[in-house]
Write a protein that holds these residues in place. Structure first.
Motif, PDB file in Angstrom:
ATOM      1  N   THR A  41       0.840  -1.190   0.000  1.00  0.00           N
ATOM      2  CA  THR A  41       0.000   0.000   0.000  1.00  0.00           C
ATOM      3  C   THR A  41       0.878   1.244   0.000  1.00  0.00           C
ATOM      4  N   PRO A  42       0.316   2.400  -0.323  1.00  0.00           N
ATOM      5  CA  PRO A  42       1.112   3.627  -0.245  1.00  0.00           C
ATOM      6  C   PRO A  42       1.765   3.836   1.115  1.00  0.00           C
ATOM      7  N   GLU A  43       1.055   3.551   2.196  1.00  0.00           N
ATOM      8  CA  GLU A  43       1.612   3.703   3.535  1.00  0.00           C
ATOM      9  C   GLU A  43       2.803   2.773   3.745  1.00  0.00           C
ATOM     10  N   GLN A  44       2.677   1.516   3.328  1.00  0.00           N
ATOM     11  CA  GLN A  44       3.770   0.555   3.489  1.00  0.00           C
ATOM     12  C   GLN A  44       4.984   0.955   2.661  1.00  0.00           C
ATOM     13  N   ILE A  45       4.757   1.408   1.453  1.00  0.00           N
ATOM     14  CA  ILE A  45       5.869   1.814   0.593  1.00  0.00           C
ATOM     15  C   ILE A  45       6.551   3.057   1.155  1.00  0.00           C
ATOM     16  N   ALA A  46       5.765   3.998   1.679  1.00  0.00           N
ATOM     17  CA  ALA A  46       6.352   5.191   2.280  1.00  0.00           C
ATOM     18  C   ALA A  46       7.227   4.827   3.478  1.00  0.00           C
ATOM     19  N   ASP A  47       6.764   3.889   4.300  1.00  0.00           N
ATOM     20  CA  ASP A  47       7.577   3.438   5.440  1.00  0.00           C
ATOM     21  C   ASP A  47       8.889   2.830   4.957  1.00  0.00           C
ATOM     22  N   ARG A  48       8.796   2.036   3.906  1.00  0.00           N
ATOM     23  CA  ARG A  48       9.989   1.392   3.364  1.00  0.00           C
ATOM     24  C   ARG A  48      10.957   2.440   2.814  1.00  0.00           C
ATOM     25  N   ALA A  49      10.435   3.417   2.084  1.00  0.00           N
ATOM     26  CA  ALA A  49      11.284   4.470   1.524  1.00  0.00           C
ATOM     27  C   ALA A  49      11.983   5.250   2.627  1.00  0.00           C
ATOM     28  N   ILE A  50      11.268   5.583   3.688  1.00  0.00           N
ATOM     29  CA  ILE A  50      11.876   6.309   4.805  1.00  0.00           C
ATOM     30  C   ILE A  50      12.937   5.444   5.479  1.00  0.00           C
ATOM     31  N   GLY A  51      12.701   4.138   5.549  1.00  0.00           N
ATOM     32  CA  GLY A  51      13.716   3.240   6.096  1.00  0.00           C
ATOM     33  C   GLY A  51      15.016   3.308   5.311  1.00  0.00           C
ATOM     34  N   TYR A  52      14.924   3.382   4.008  1.00  0.00           N
ATOM     35  CA  TYR A  52      16.134   3.506   3.192  1.00  0.00           C
ATOM     36  C   TYR A  52      16.762   4.889   3.347  1.00  0.00           C
ATOM     37  N   LYS A  53      15.945   5.903   3.458  1.00  0.00           N
ATOM     38  CA  LYS A  53      16.498   7.238   3.678  1.00  0.00           C
ATOM     39  C   LYS A  53      17.304   7.272   4.977  1.00  0.00           C
ATOM     40  N   ARG A  54      16.789   6.657   6.008  1.00  0.00           N
ATOM     41  CA  ARG A  54      17.485   6.653   7.291  1.00  0.00           C
ATOM     42  C   ARG A  54      18.787   5.860   7.219  1.00  0.00           C
TER      43      ARG A  54
END
Length: 380
Positions: free
Chosen positions: A323-336
């Motif tokens: 979902t968009p929420e799950q993908i956003a969490d994943r993207a932020i994980g990579y940013k961190r």
């Protein structure tokens, strides 16, 4: 594990997309892919991407039919065309050392930079497809020699673009220039000493180049641990290198964003179930030979499984699926973990780029704001 680095992870995450200038789409599968490799489609897509939060468009480099990619448009000319058809989008042209002379490319980029108002960049690809070189009568170098040539290639580009009076000077094992005075130089862009230089690869030699000479290091699709391991090593090389700006990191990912998680994962299963097995197996044999040609076995695709290679840059491994929420969490994980840019591929480019801009990107920006507030609070 988060990484405390100096390469601007406090800045908004940037996004690039793979330009489908090669036939067959971004997955080697018989599943329907509502995309096209032609010019008109790609102009519409570039404008759509520009309007939906994308910063860069990367044109692929293929010179010959191979592994499901039967037709292809040349990357530098296609990138320039897309740059001229857009207003803000930065275009990245992939090139092979050995098939380009760096001084000729430096001139081409300078001209393209003026035509696009400072929106051209280059992705220097050391090469993995031996037949592309030998079929054109060019020598095929062993893995580490290809990356050593790439190192010189990038240094020559930078020297030509930044040389003062008297012109560029370089004397290496692969390239030599003497008094090469480039006029006009590339466009002066605040914060950019010269057009951006991207370079990818997973091997020890690629990581060394990423830390010492490249502006951006592109990683194939990786999970959190795999990406973090590369970031740490590249930053180690960068710490002792004379650099004009900190190295930044891009990560390849294939995005399947759907309103329901089950729908996204069903799409992934269908892509793999309908894989063009002969094409994937042929690609697997070619690239794993190239990846295992390194002394330590850490080359690109060296550990990729069949399912990974259905998306030919290991994009599924980044797990931007849900979902968009799950993908956003994943993207932020990579940013961190150090990512500055996500390089994305899609099944149906036009509509999925629009979906990304409407549904996924706003959540990423909200989570970035939350992350910034948390960091600010921690320093008070």
């Amino acid at each position: 594990m988060d990484i405390d680095t100096d390469h601007r992870t406090d800045e908004p995450l940037r996004f690039a997309y793979w330009v489908p200038n090669v036939s067959g789409g971004l997955v080697t599968s018989t599943i329907e892919q509502r995309t096209d490799w032609g010019y008109d489609y790609n102009v519409r897509l570039a404008r759509t991407a520009e309007a939906n939060g994308f910063d860069y468009a990367l044109s692929q480099i293929r010179y010959m039919a191979s592994y499901g990619a039967d037709h292809q448009h040349e990357a530098t000319s296609f990138s320039l065309a897309l740059g001229l058809a857009t207003e803000r989008l930065k275009v990245i042209a992939a090139v092979h050392p050995g098939l380009w002379q760096p001084a000729v490319l430096a001139k081409w980029i300078a001209t393209a930079d003026h035509l696009t108002g400072g929106r051209i960049a280059v992705n220097v690809v050391s090469g993995w497809l031996k037949d592309e070189f030998t079929s054109m009568g060019e020598p095929w170098l062993e893995h580490d020699e290809r990356y050593r040539r790439t190192n010189e290639f990038i240094r020559v580009l930078r020297e030509i673009w930044t040389a003062g009076d008297g012109g560029a000077e370089f004397r290496g094992d692969f390239y030599r220039v003497h008094g090469f005075d480039l006029k006009p130089k590339p466009v002066e862009v605040p914060g950019r000493p010269h057009p951006e230089i991207f370079q990818g690869g997973n091997s020890t030699a690629a990581r060394r180049n990423g830390g010492t000479v490249s502006d951006w290091y592109f990683s194939n699709g990786k999970d959190y641990d795999g990406f973090s391991e590369q970031v740490h090593e590249v930053l180690g090389h960068a710490a002792t290198a004379p650099r004009l700006r900190p190295v930044r990191f891009g990560l390849n990912g294939f995005m399947i964003a759907r309103d329901a998680e089950r729908e996204a994962h069903e799409t992934l299963r269908e892509i793999i179930a309908k894989a063009n097995r002969p094409a994937v197996e042929g690609f697997r044999a070619a690239v794993q030979q190239a990846g295992n040609a390194t002394g330590d076995g850490r080359g690109m695709w060296a550990d990729s499984e069949f399912d990974d290679l259905v998306q030919y840059n290991d994009g599924f491994r980044t797990r931007l699926i849900g979902t968009p929420e799950q993908i956003a969490d994943r993207a932020i994980g990579y940013k961190r973990r150090g990512a500055n840019l996500l390089l994305l591929g899609f099944l149906h480019f036009q509509e999925e780029v629009e979906y990304f801009g409407a549904k996924v990107l706003p959540i990423i920006r909200e989570k970035e704001a939350e992350l910034a507030r948390a960091r600010q609070h921690a320093t008070v």
